[in-house]
Write a protein that holds these residues in place. Sequence first.
Motif, PDB file in Angstrom:
ATOM      1  N   GLN A 108       0.703   2.308 -17.962  1.00 14.59           N
ATOM      2  CA  GLN A 108       0.861   3.848 -17.215  1.00 14.59           C
ATOM      3  C   GLN A 108       1.167   4.584 -15.344  1.00 14.59           C
ATOM      4  OE1 GLN A 108      -1.432   6.020 -20.423  1.00 14.59           O
ATOM      5  NE2 GLN A 108       0.122   7.200 -20.199  1.00 14.59           N
ATOM      6  N   ASP A 109       0.452   3.311 -15.090  1.00 16.39           N
ATOM      7  CA  ASP A 109       0.114   3.204 -13.401  1.00 16.39           C
ATOM      8  C   ASP A 109       1.230   2.608 -13.088  1.00 16.39           C
ATOM      9  OD1 ASP A 109       0.043   3.059 -10.955  1.00 16.39           O
ATOM     10  OD2 ASP A 109      -2.946   2.960 -11.346  1.00 16.39           O
ATOM     11  N   VAL A 110       2.970   2.925 -12.687  1.00 13.72           N
ATOM     12  CA  VAL A 110       3.693   2.060 -12.548  1.00 13.72           C
ATOM     13  C   VAL A 110       4.028   3.368 -11.129  1.00 13.72           C
ATOM     14  CG1 VAL A 110       6.315   1.701 -13.090  1.00 13.72           C
ATOM     15  CG2 VAL A 110       4.657   1.883 -14.721  1.00 13.72           C
ATOM     16  N   ARG A 111       4.513   2.211 -10.456  1.00  8.92           N
ATOM     17  CA  ARG A 111       4.621   2.431  -9.146  1.00  8.92           C
ATOM     18  C   ARG A 111       5.930   2.352  -8.054  1.00  8.92           C
ATOM     19  NH1 ARG A 111      -1.778   1.874  -6.057  1.00  8.92           N
ATOM     20  NH2 ARG A 111      -2.627   2.856  -8.119  1.00  8.92           N
ATOM     21  N   LEU A 112       6.706   3.619  -7.651  1.00 10.24           N
ATOM     22  CA  LEU A 112       7.641   3.181  -7.127  1.00 10.24           C
ATOM     23  C   LEU A 112       7.997   2.001  -5.928  1.00 10.24           C
ATOM     24  CD1 LEU A 112      10.936   3.996  -7.156  1.00 10.24           C
ATOM     25  CD2 LEU A 112      10.872   5.439  -5.529  1.00 10.24           C
ATOM     26  N   VAL A 113       8.600   1.206  -5.537  1.00 12.57           N
ATOM     27  CA  VAL A 113       8.517  -0.281  -4.809  1.00 12.57           C
ATOM     28  C   VAL A 113      10.021   0.578  -4.197  1.00 12.57           C
ATOM     29  CG1 VAL A 113       8.845  -2.192  -3.952  1.00 12.57           C
ATOM     30  CG2 VAL A 113       7.165  -1.974  -5.919  1.00 12.57           C
ATOM     31  N   PHE A 114      11.128   0.311  -4.713  1.00 12.29           N
ATOM     32  CA  PHE A 114      12.605  -0.162  -4.287  1.00 12.29           C
ATOM     33  C   PHE A 114      13.161   0.811  -4.962  1.00 12.29           C
ATOM     34  CE2 PHE A 114      17.256  -1.237  -3.366  1.00 12.29           C
ATOM     35  CZ  PHE A 114      17.389  -1.210  -1.804  1.00 12.29           C
ATOM     36  N   ALA A 115      14.306   1.978  -4.223  1.00 10.97           N
ATOM     37  CA  ALA A 115      15.591   3.196  -4.443  1.00 10.97           C
ATOM     38  C   ALA A 115      15.993   2.461  -3.768  1.00 10.97           C
ATOM     39  CB  ALA A 115      14.637   3.787  -5.478  1.00 10.97           C
ATOM     40  N   ALA A 172       0.537  -1.697  -0.060  1.00  7.71           N
ATOM     41  CA  ALA A 172      -0.065  -0.548  -0.220  1.00  7.71           C
ATOM     42  C   ALA A 172       0.531   0.849  -0.226  1.00  7.71           C
ATOM     43  CB  ALA A 172      -0.874   0.202   1.534  1.00  7.71           C
ATOM     44  N   ASP A 173       2.041   1.431   0.700  1.00  8.98           N
ATOM     45  CA  ASP A 173       3.226   2.841   0.537  1.00  8.98           C
ATOM     46  C   ASP A 173       3.938   2.308  -1.082  1.00  8.98           C
ATOM     47  OD1 ASP A 173       2.278   2.333   3.585  1.00  8.98           O
ATOM     48  OD2 ASP A 173       4.413   1.144   3.390  1.00  8.98           O
ATOM     49  N   GLU A 174       3.182   1.672  -2.415  1.00 13.15           N
ATOM     50  CA  GLU A 174       3.583   2.136  -3.217  1.00 13.15           C
ATOM     51  C   GLU A 174       3.363   2.853  -3.588  1.00 13.15           C
ATOM     52  OE1 GLU A 174       5.154  -2.568  -3.689  1.00 13.15           O
ATOM     53  OE2 GLU A 174       3.504  -1.783  -5.190  1.00 13.15           O
ATOM     54  N   VAL A 175       4.257   3.916  -4.146  1.00 13.06           N
ATOM     55  CA  VAL A 175       3.599   5.626  -5.031  1.00 13.06           C
ATOM     56  C   VAL A 175       3.698   5.489  -6.052  1.00 13.06           C
ATOM     57  CG1 VAL A 175       3.643   7.676  -4.279  1.00 13.06           C
ATOM     58  CG2 VAL A 175       5.412   6.411  -2.837  1.00 13.06           C
ATOM     59  N   LYS A 176       3.077   6.146  -6.735  1.00 11.79           N
ATOM     60  CA  LYS A 176       2.996   6.473  -8.725  1.00 11.79           C
ATOM     61  C   LYS A 176       3.966   7.445  -8.762  1.00 11.79           C
ATOM     62  CE  LYS A 176      -0.604   7.146 -12.146  1.00 11.79           C
ATOM     63  NZ  LYS A 176       0.556   7.493 -13.228  1.00 11.79           N
ATOM     64  N   CYS A 177       5.108   6.457 -10.260  1.00 12.97           N
ATOM     65  CA  CYS A 177       5.811   8.180 -10.456  1.00 12.97           C
ATOM     66  C   CYS A 177       4.769   8.392 -11.814  1.00 12.97           C
ATOM     67  CB  CYS A 177       6.636   6.473 -10.878  1.00 12.97           C
ATOM     68  SG  CYS A 177       8.187   6.309  -9.812  1.00 12.97           S
ATOM     69  N   VAL A 195       5.813   2.125 -19.146  1.00 16.75           N
ATOM     70  CA  VAL A 195       6.576   0.712 -18.674  1.00 16.75           C
ATOM     71  C   VAL A 195       5.871  -0.036 -20.379  1.00 16.75           C
ATOM     72  CG1 VAL A 195       6.581  -1.441 -18.753  1.00 16.75           C
ATOM     73  CG2 VAL A 195       7.677   0.023 -16.799  1.00 16.75           C
ATOM     74  N   ASN A 196       6.717  -0.409 -21.496  1.00 18.54           N
ATOM     75  CA  ASN A 196       5.772  -1.218 -23.034  1.00 18.54           C
ATOM     76  C   ASN A 196       6.614  -2.183 -22.527  1.00 18.54           C
ATOM     77  OD1 ASN A 196       6.660   1.930 -24.595  1.00 18.54           O
ATOM     78  ND2 ASN A 196       4.901   1.683 -23.532  1.00 18.54           N
ATOM     79  N   GLN A 197       5.829  -3.634 -23.100  1.00 20.70           N
ATOM     80  CA  GLN A 197       5.411  -5.403 -23.520  1.00 20.70           C
ATOM     81  C   GLN A 197       5.482  -4.600 -24.373  1.00 20.70           C
ATOM     82  OE1 GLN A 197       3.183  -6.864 -21.277  1.00 20.70           O
ATOM     83  NE2 GLN A 197       4.305  -8.628 -20.637  1.00 20.70           N
ATOM     84  N   VAL A 210       3.720  -2.281 -11.053  1.00 23.95           N
ATOM     85  CA  VAL A 210       3.163  -2.193 -12.942  1.00 23.95           C
ATOM     86  C   VAL A 210       1.093  -2.414 -11.972  1.00 23.95           C
ATOM     87  CG1 VAL A 210       2.013  -3.249 -14.979  1.00 23.95           C
ATOM     88  CG2 VAL A 210       4.301  -2.130 -15.194  1.00 23.95           C
ATOM     89  N   TYR A 211       0.576  -1.618 -12.049  1.00 26.99           N
ATOM     90  CA  TYR A 211      -0.848  -1.801 -11.390  1.00 26.99           C
ATOM     91  C   TYR A 211      -1.376  -2.131 -12.837  1.00 26.99           C
ATOM     92  CZ  TYR A 211       0.173  -1.534  -6.611  1.00 26.99           C
ATOM     93  OH  TYR A 211       0.918  -1.388  -5.591  1.00 26.99           O
ATOM     94  N   GLU A 212      -2.994  -2.708 -12.276  1.00 22.29           N
ATOM     95  CA  GLU A 212      -3.881  -2.485 -13.481  1.00 22.29           C
ATOM     96  C   GLU A 212      -5.240  -2.221 -13.012  1.00 22.29           C
ATOM     97  OE1 GLU A 212      -3.847  -5.581 -15.788  1.00 22.29           O
ATOM     98  OE2 GLU A 212      -2.884  -4.938 -17.427  1.00 22.29           O
ATOM     99  N   ASN A 213      -5.560  -1.104 -13.243  1.00 26.08           N
ATOM    100  CA  ASN A 213      -7.304  -0.976 -11.944  1.00 26.08           C
ATOM    101  C   ASN A 213      -7.013  -0.427 -10.796  1.00 26.08           C
ATOM    102  OD1 ASN A 213      -8.647  -1.357 -15.116  1.00 26.08           O
ATOM    103  ND2 ASN A 213      -8.395  -3.259 -14.403  1.00 26.08           N
ATOM    104  N   GLY A 214      -5.597   0.072 -10.571  1.00 21.27           N
ATOM    105  CA  GLY A 214      -5.485   0.416  -8.675  1.00 21.27           C
ATOM    106  C   GLY A 214      -5.396  -1.134  -8.223  1.00 21.27           C
ATOM    107  N   LYS A 215      -4.768  -2.318  -9.172  1.00 13.09           N
ATOM    108  CA  LYS A 215      -4.415  -3.358  -8.697  1.00 13.09           C
ATOM    109  C   LYS A 215      -3.265  -4.072  -9.028  1.00 13.09           C
ATOM    110  CE  LYS A 215      -8.561  -5.473  -5.652  1.00 13.09           C
ATOM    111  NZ  LYS A 215      -9.256  -5.718  -6.699  1.00 13.09           N
TER     112      LYS A 215
END
Lengths: 685, 685
Positions: free
Chosen positions: B183-190, B105-110, B115-117, B219-224
């Motif tokens: 496009q919903d990409v969240r930072l986990v660890f740096a 839940a602490d992961e924050v959106k960049c 990200v392209n696959q 990478v998140y989809e629909n908030g998950k």
Amino acid sequence: MKLRHLLFAAPLLASMPAKAEEGMWTFNRFPTDKVKQAYGFAPDQKWLDHVRLSSVRLAQGCSASFVSKDGLVMTNHHCVHECVEELSTPSKDYIADGFFAKAQADEVKCPDLEVNQLIDIKDVTARVMKAAEGLTDAAANDAKKAEMSRIEKECATSDSLRCDIVTLYNGGVYDLYTYKRHQDVRLVFAPELAIAFFGGDPDNFMFPRHDLDSAFVRVYENGKPAKVKDFFKWSKSGTKEGELTFTAGNPGSTSRLKTIAEILAFRDFGLVKRLMYLSEIRGELVQYAKRGAEQERHSKAMLFGVENGLKAFKGEADALFAPGFVDAIKQKEDALRAKVMADKELAAKYGGAWDAVAGAVQRSRALSVRLGQLEGGQGFRNELFSFARMLVRAADEFQKPNEKRLREFTEGRKPGLEAQLMSPAPLYPEFEIFRMTFALTKLREYLGPDDPTVKLVLGSESPEQLATRLVNGTKLGDPAVRKALYEGGAAAIAASDDPMLKLAKLIDAESRTLRKQYEDEVEAVVRKNNELIAAARFAIEGTSSYPDATFTPRVSYGTVKGWQEGEKAIKPYTTFGTTFERHTGAEPFALPLSWLDAKPELDLSTPMNLCTTNDIIGGNSGSPVFNRNAEIVGLIFDGNIHSLGGDYGFDPELNRAVAVDSRAIVHALDKVYGATRLVKELTGR
Amino acid sequence: MKLRHLLFAAPLLASMPAKAEEGMWTFNRFPTDKVKQAYGFAPDQKWLDHVRLSSVRLAQGCSASFVSKDGLVMTNHHCVHECVEELSTPSKDYIADGFFAKAQADEVKCPDLEVNQLIDIKDVTARVMKAAEGLTDAAANDAKKAEMSRIEKECATSDSLRCDIVTLYNGGVYDLYTYKRHQDVRLVFAPELAIAFFGGDPDNFMFPRHDLDSAFVRVYENGKPAKVKDFFKWSKSGTKEGELTFTAGNPGSTSRLKTIAEILAFRDFGLVKRLMYLSEIRGELVQYAKRGAEQERHSKAMLFGVENGLKAFKGEADALFAPGFVDAIKQKEDALRAKVMADKELAAKYGGAWDAVAGAVQRSRALSVRLGQLEGGQGFRNELFSFARMLVRAADEFQKPNEKRLREFTEGRKPGLEAQLMSPAPLYPEFEIFRMTFALTKLREYLGPDDPTVKLVLGSESPEQLATRLVNGTKLGDPAVRKALYEGGAAAIAASDDPMLKLAKLIDAESRTLRKQYEDEVEAVVRKNNELIAAARFAIEGTSSYPDATFTPRVSYGTVKGWQEGEKAIKPYTTFGTTFERHTGAEPFALPLSWLDAKPELDLSTPMNLCTTNDIIGGNSGSPVFNRNAEIVGLIFDGNIHSLGGDYGFDPELNRAVAVDSRAIVHALDKVYGATRLVKELTGR
């Protein structure tokens, strides 16, 4: 276009046949006949001697001239910028506001300025050559240097004389130049930087141009204005388009007859590195100046020097990288080599010289980065470190016989060295830290963080930490401390635990070893083989020629003339009127208030700047422009953008010298600055 | 070694025969037989598809990979530096302190990360070629672009798809690449910058190396967290010296088959200018950061990019200016040309292509400075100006049919464009002013103060005055304002008197004209004739080859291997132990406190970084290194100094990819950062 110091440009000078107005001629080998043929005027030896004695050199790297019997000297503002900066204080900024000594008693001594007047030239070629007879390259190189130090010492019989042996025609000629030294030099007049350098970096090396890049200083003797016999009178009428003009000055360095191997090594290695180095320090300086008004003031001269050098090198790069430019030089070299190889005797004597130079150049490439960082001092560069190294080396060198010393510590150079070391010029610790941080960062970058010397120097500190500790910890900012250490000699140096001195001691052994290696493996080979190439050229092309520039007095002739820039004809004069048209109000296109206020009083048709076909280069800044009557008509301060290729050749269609018009100087002194005592001294009116 | 944007590098791609581990292979033309022959392992299509789907591209210019079924993505710290900077505030500096989301839940959106696959590749060569049949160079160029826009539009049926036509083999092949966009990409660890970039600029491109240049986003989809089918598993044992390794990533650009005319023009003109430009802005940035902690923080990513680019270009310059390097390329070209000319039919078809390219390159030299300043945007560069130009052009372009638009405004690109335009990433007005002042100063320097456009732009203001007025006056810093203007279209743009918009409008017509001129006179000719050269090469050398890099997914193979540096053997691994040995305490050699504190808990024999013979280049940053079982064994973050010549060829003796060892990542996550939830997600333990 102040002299750029080309640290590792080997002395690669040779003779060259001249076309049109081309040529930076020595005073003892001037082509009088040629000038007579072209212009109907034959300068005789008396005229040449008068011109030589009226012209002077600023030891720091500019040209100038006597313009009154009372020792008044005219030069460029940018040649005295450092003095004006050093005389300024946080509360009085003469760079911004200008300086004028209302009365003679108000003239103020410049801490560092030295004026040299060439009083004698003597050919000593035979003696220098004899010393090296029968020796191998490296030994011959050492022997020649020792003999040169001996000759200079014999000549320098007093502290007021400076004696230099000048290597001309690629080692074909060694001339002993004797200068009278003037060390009491006082500032008389300097305009605001805003008009001296109107247009700033964007307009630098450009024409049309609108700068009052002029200043006056005065030479004193025994506390009084020096009486000089030879000086330039002021022209009453100035020039007209097409008129014959002369300049006498000290062009710094040209490479018109370098071998292709040297040119390519410079272009692909030295020049690219230098462009990057100057670009980066430029960026740092621009932002350093934004720390505050005081920081801007004390860093301005350096920024000017850096931007000026950068633009000059960019011009050189534009020439050297232009398609075909280097190929043309190579074709000329190939043609000469083919002629040499076609003659059995010449081939045996000279045929191997080019490849030998190329080999030495290759070796130089391997040595030069480390050499530049350590012996060139780039890795440590600031004023305090320079003092430390001078002190450490003076203590060592002065224990040796004169002819065994490093050339810059010979007896003949001692007075200049001492003047530098005891200079009362102010130092700015914040700026010293800034400069040394940059230098140490580059040291680590160029040699790598794992280099043993880099590790030894930095230890566990960052460049900024080390620079801060050394600058804050050293006492060398005090001239009295430097004097005591200098006079205390080796014992005092050994006993001192001054941190900056300790750094200089730490790297000295390796630095000297590198230098010796370079001298033996590169310099000696290049010198020897360039002498051979010069001889081959003499044998094939004859001797009606001038030597490459060496920052020694030369005279050139030309005419007032514009040029064709594509579709556009560039006229040779600008005026006060076009100067005001260029004013936008935003730096560097903002005229100073004094000019805006004086506008109603000014004759806007007065010529401001002019361009001529005289062949000049960096170091010629401050050179007088004079007519056949040896009357001042202008003051060289720049070359046009095309002249930046002039290092490699002179193009009479495009290369132009750029000067302040003599009429601009008196009109501004009179109407803008109310400097009537100066106007009178110059013109008698 | 983030992707460098080579603004005017024309698309000069061609096929090349590969030796040893050389090659950046496309997924649909992989040399399975070759790998089998050398290593006894034959990657089949299923393996290749799995690897392709597990690898991703960061749209901003890096590579990455899925490493868990829950959409966890591994990449380099330097690839997410901007995100970490954007999430930081003056009171919380994640660049310095690192970031770890303790719970999901602490992961924050960049704000800007995409990200392209790559989900599909389709050959559309025939269709593109047909569109240009029978047309002249410029018209053919236009027609191909229009057809490409048409194909991309047909493909991009939803905002979650990105469709790009990729020009491969110098125009020999056009492939349509379809990417799934996240496009919903969240930072986990740096981790802290101090360990991610330990050794800083001095160690950049060097090996042995000691960086934890790694980060994780999700990478998140629909908030998950997105559920992904294909992802790399984590290797239990890591690699051994000599082991076969693969990478999959997006090498940005190579020039291995450029013509000599293009290489020389780049070396002598583009490269020298770029080295100067980057050096200068580097200097300014270093000093800008000294204004204060906040300025240092918000300028750090740019400084990193500049220093990284500078070092890469310096490496390229070292290669290109090395004696003989260019000659060797020329000899190869001459040999190919000779073979073409020896065959009447080939000569008639292809013989003129090289000279035609050389002519276009010459033309490019005349256009490129002005083009770079205006159309390239160098003369104005800052974020706010970029928004202004996007808005002005979007309003114009969206009124045209898709295939008539500038390529970056076609329907297929619209979602990416809108994401950029609406980005909530913070802006720093002081930094914007700083950047724009620099850009405008260069604009005046490169085009000259008398250039009509420069005069139009600056008026009577200085670059700093203008930049300050525009940045302080514009409302474009607000995403809502940008959105309104974007949605308001041409009418809203015309009605706006926003000063930054006005500037973009002011120069737009000239800028577009220059671009069209470049496309018709340079790009079209180069493209056409490079196609001919590629065809000639196919005819003579055959087709077992790979295309030049194009920032599209490629796979390469190699082994864990050191190299011989002169006398010295460089081993392929460093360890935690050697990392601590390198710690001096002074930046950039100061380990963060977390590491110093954790030292007793660490196994110092853990491998830290490794080097392999995989053929990579800028853009490959963040690429996974995996074994034949498609298990992660490392994370590419750099190449060694020799790999910088890799733009022009691969030297298996010296070129090395540099990676973080997979064992370092889990050991540090576990013992230094206590990131046990991540360790479990990666390894299942």
